[in-house]
Design a protein around this motif. Structure first.
Motif, PDB file in Angstrom:
ATOM      1  N   ARG A   1     -10.103   6.555 -12.174  1.00 52.88           N
ATOM      2  CA  ARG A   1      -9.670   7.847 -12.698  1.00 52.88           C
ATOM      3  C   ARG A   1     -10.203   8.120 -14.103  1.00 52.88           C
ATOM      4  O   ARG A   1     -10.291   9.260 -14.513  1.00 52.88           O
ATOM      5  N   ILE A   2     -10.530   7.068 -14.832  1.00 55.04           N
ATOM      6  CA  ILE A   2     -10.945   7.215 -16.217  1.00 55.04           C
ATOM      7  C   ILE A   2     -12.464   7.354 -16.293  1.00 55.04           C
ATOM      8  O   ILE A   2     -13.206   6.534 -15.781  1.00 55.04           O
ATOM      9  N   MET A   3     -12.900   8.395 -16.954  1.00 52.16           N
ATOM     10  CA  MET A   3     -14.330   8.680 -17.094  1.00 52.16           C
ATOM     11  C   MET A   3     -14.938   7.704 -18.102  1.00 52.16           C
ATOM     12  O   MET A   3     -14.375   7.472 -19.162  1.00 52.16           O
ATOM     13  N   ASP A   4     -16.106   7.151 -17.756  1.00 50.80           N
ATOM     14  CA  ASP A   4     -16.782   6.291 -18.721  1.00 50.80           C
ATOM     15  C   ASP A   4     -17.756   7.130 -19.550  1.00 50.80           C
ATOM     16  O   ASP A   4     -17.945   8.324 -19.310  1.00 50.80           O
TER      17      ASP A   4
ATOM     18  N   ASP B   1       0.825  -1.212   0.000  1.00 52.60           N
ATOM     19  CA  ASP B   1       0.000   0.000   0.000  1.00 52.60           C
ATOM     20  C   ASP B   1       0.860   1.264   0.000  1.00 52.60           C
ATOM     21  O   ASP B   1       0.564   2.224  -0.718  1.00 52.60           O
ATOM     22  N   GLU B   2       1.921   1.251   0.796  1.00 49.96           N
ATOM     23  CA  GLU B   2       2.837   2.402   0.828  1.00 49.96           C
ATOM     24  C   GLU B   2       3.532   2.565  -0.516  1.00 49.96           C
ATOM     25  O   GLU B   2       3.702   3.676  -1.010  1.00 49.96           O
ATOM     26  N   TYR B   3       3.913   1.429  -1.119  1.00 50.14           N
ATOM     27  CA  TYR B   3       4.600   1.471  -2.407  1.00 50.14           C
ATOM     28  C   TYR B   3       3.670   2.023  -3.498  1.00 50.14           C
ATOM     29  O   TYR B   3       4.086   2.817  -4.332  1.00 50.14           O
ATOM     30  N   ILE B   4       2.407   1.612  -3.458  1.00 48.66           N
ATOM     31  CA  ILE B   4       1.417   2.125  -4.421  1.00 48.66           C
ATOM     32  C   ILE B   4       1.286   3.632  -4.271  1.00 48.66           C
ATOM     33  O   ILE B   4       1.216   4.369  -5.263  1.00 48.66           O
ATOM     34  N   GLU B   5       1.279   4.101  -3.043  1.00 48.83           N
ATOM     35  CA  GLU B   5       1.101   5.531  -2.778  1.00 48.83           C
ATOM     36  C   GLU B   5       2.323   6.363  -3.171  1.00 48.83           C
ATOM     37  O   GLU B   5       2.197   7.405  -3.793  1.00 48.83           O
ATOM     38  N   SER B   6       3.521   5.879  -2.811  1.00 52.30           N
ATOM     39  CA  SER B   6       4.722   6.700  -3.014  1.00 52.30           C
ATOM     40  C   SER B   6       5.575   6.287  -4.215  1.00 52.30           C
ATOM     41  O   SER B   6       6.262   7.121  -4.796  1.00 52.30           O
ATOM     42  N   GLY B   7       5.573   5.007  -4.555  1.00 45.23           N
ATOM     43  CA  GLY B   7       6.424   4.519  -5.633  1.00 45.23           C
ATOM     44  C   GLY B   7       7.874   4.349  -5.210  1.00 45.23           C
ATOM     45  O   GLY B   7       8.740   4.034  -6.017  1.00 45.23           O
TER      46      GLY B   7
ATOM     47  N   ALA C   1       2.698 -12.903  -5.084  1.00 43.01           N
ATOM     48  CA  ALA C   1       1.491 -12.490  -4.357  1.00 43.01           C
ATOM     49  C   ALA C   1       1.472 -10.976  -4.169  1.00 43.01           C
ATOM     50  O   ALA C   1       0.435 -10.324  -4.361  1.00 43.01           O
ATOM     51  N   ILE C   2       2.611 -10.396  -3.800  1.00 43.43           N
ATOM     52  CA  ILE C   2       2.699  -8.949  -3.584  1.00 43.43           C
ATOM     53  C   ILE C   2       2.585  -8.219  -4.922  1.00 43.43           C
ATOM     54  O   ILE C   2       1.864  -7.227  -5.040  1.00 43.43           O
ATOM     55  N   LYS C   3       3.280  -8.737  -5.900  1.00 44.31           N
ATOM     56  CA  LYS C   3       3.241  -8.141  -7.236  1.00 44.31           C
ATOM     57  C   LYS C   3       1.805  -8.144  -7.777  1.00 44.31           C
ATOM     58  O   LYS C   3       1.324  -7.150  -8.324  1.00 44.31           O
ATOM     59  N   SER C   4       1.112  -9.255  -7.600  1.00 40.62           N
ATOM     60  CA  SER C   4      -0.269  -9.382  -8.054  1.00 40.62           C
ATOM     61  C   SER C   4      -1.181  -8.400  -7.324  1.00 40.62           C
ATOM     62  O   SER C   4      -2.028  -7.744  -7.945  1.00 40.62           O
ATOM     63  N   TYR C   5      -0.997  -8.274  -6.021  1.00 43.58           N
ATOM     64  CA  TYR C   5      -1.794  -7.344  -5.211  1.00 43.58           C
ATOM     65  C   TYR C   5      -1.584  -5.909  -5.707  1.00 43.58           C
ATOM     66  O   TYR C   5      -2.543  -5.156  -5.894  1.00 43.58           O
ATOM     67  N   ILE C   6      -0.335  -5.535  -5.928  1.00 49.86           N
ATOM     68  CA  ILE C   6      -0.016  -4.182  -6.401  1.00 49.86           C
ATOM     69  C   ILE C   6      -0.640  -3.946  -7.775  1.00 49.86           C
ATOM     70  O   ILE C   6      -1.262  -2.897  -8.008  1.00 49.86           O
ATOM     71  N   ASP C   7      -0.528  -4.914  -8.684  1.00 50.65           N
ATOM     72  CA  ASP C   7      -1.099  -4.767 -10.025  1.00 50.65           C
ATOM     73  C   ASP C   7      -2.615  -4.605  -9.974  1.00 50.65           C
ATOM     74  O   ASP C   7      -3.181  -3.768 -10.681  1.00 50.65           O
ATOM     75  N   GLU C   8      -3.282  -5.404  -9.142  1.00 52.64           N
ATOM     76  CA  GLU C   8      -4.744  -5.311  -9.014  1.00 52.64           C
ATOM     77  C   GLU C   8      -5.166  -3.954  -8.470  1.00 52.64           C
ATOM     78  O   GLU C   8      -6.110  -3.337  -8.970  1.00 52.64           O
ATOM     79  N   ARG C   9      -4.487  -3.495  -7.432  1.00 57.39           N
ATOM     80  CA  ARG C   9      -4.827  -2.196  -6.829  1.00 57.39           C
ATOM     81  C   ARG C   9      -4.573  -1.045  -7.810  1.00 57.39           C
ATOM     82  O   ARG C   9      -5.364  -0.124  -7.893  1.00 57.39           O
ATOM     83  N   MET C  10      -3.480  -1.123  -8.560  1.00 59.40           N
ATOM     84  CA  MET C  10      -3.171  -0.080  -9.538  1.00 59.40           C
ATOM     85  C   MET C  10      -4.229  -0.047 -10.642  1.00 59.40           C
ATOM     86  O   MET C  10      -4.641   1.031 -11.091  1.00 59.40           O
ATOM     87  N   ALA C  11      -4.697  -1.213 -11.081  1.00 58.59           N
ATOM     88  CA  ALA C  11      -5.743  -1.275 -12.101  1.00 58.59           C
ATOM     89  C   ALA C  11      -7.041  -0.678 -11.570  1.00 58.59           C
ATOM     90  O   ALA C  11      -7.743   0.047 -12.281  1.00 58.59           O
TER      91      ALA C  11
END
Length: 172
Positions: free
Chosen positions: A64-67, A14-20, A48-58
């Motif tokens: 953020r994208i308007m439909d 979660d911290e990595y997603i937020e700050s990079g 497992a961590i990589k997958s979690y980060i990818d899912e959260r980023m998606a």
């Protein structure tokens, strides 16, 4: 079977997603600062961590994208004058902020954008359809003429979009 993350791994992700920033994220997640770099690198390679980060980023990206519905709703609010924009005015007494609805030109542009998405109600589209139907009637008449062997050269054909094709000279 999906492996669950430990609370520390999830905080890291979660911290990595937020700050990079991997090392800083590891420290904030509770890992020791002297081993933060190596643990962060190792964590980012765990499936497992990589997958979690990818899912959260998606998830974050999709929010953020308007439909299309949101886009049409925004255009409708603009066209109706419901959407306000902030205007900043500077005077000798100071700077003032006010809200105003879109000007007429902007509202008309919004209406045009909406009508592009609903072409059945557009006069231009209806006129284009009528023209295409008339051209099809003329082509059909010429094809019938060619099949029958009769020539109407020099005669004027009147296309009546209600009753069909009429020969001007004979009235039939």
């Amino acid at each position: 079977m999906k492996r669950k993350l430990t609370p520390k791994q999830q905080r890291f992700a979660d911290e990595y997603i937020e700050s990079g920033k991997k090392e800083e994220s590891a420290i904030k997640a509770g890992y020791k600062s002297r081993s933060a770099h190596s643990i962060a690198t190792e964590n980012l390679q765990k499936p497992a961590i990589k997958s979690y980060i990818d899912e959260r980023m998606a998830e974050i990206a999709s929010k953020r994208i308007m439909d299309a519905t949101e886009a049409v709703e925004l255009l409708t609010r603009i066209a109706r004058g419901e959407e306000k924009e902030t205007v900043i005015s500077s005077t000798p007494e100071g700077v003032y902020e006010s809200q105003k609805e879109a000007d007429l030109k902007t509202r008309i542009s919004a209406v045009k954008e909406i009508l592009k998405r609903y072409p059945g109600d557009d006069r231009l589209v209806k006129a284009q359809i009528r023209k295409a139907e008339s051209e099809a009637d003329i082509a059909e008449s010429k094809a019938k003429e060619a099949r029958s062997g009769e020539s109407n050269e020099g005669q004027t054909l009147i296309v009546d979009d209600v009753g069909g094709i009429e020969d001007e000279d004979t009235g039939s």
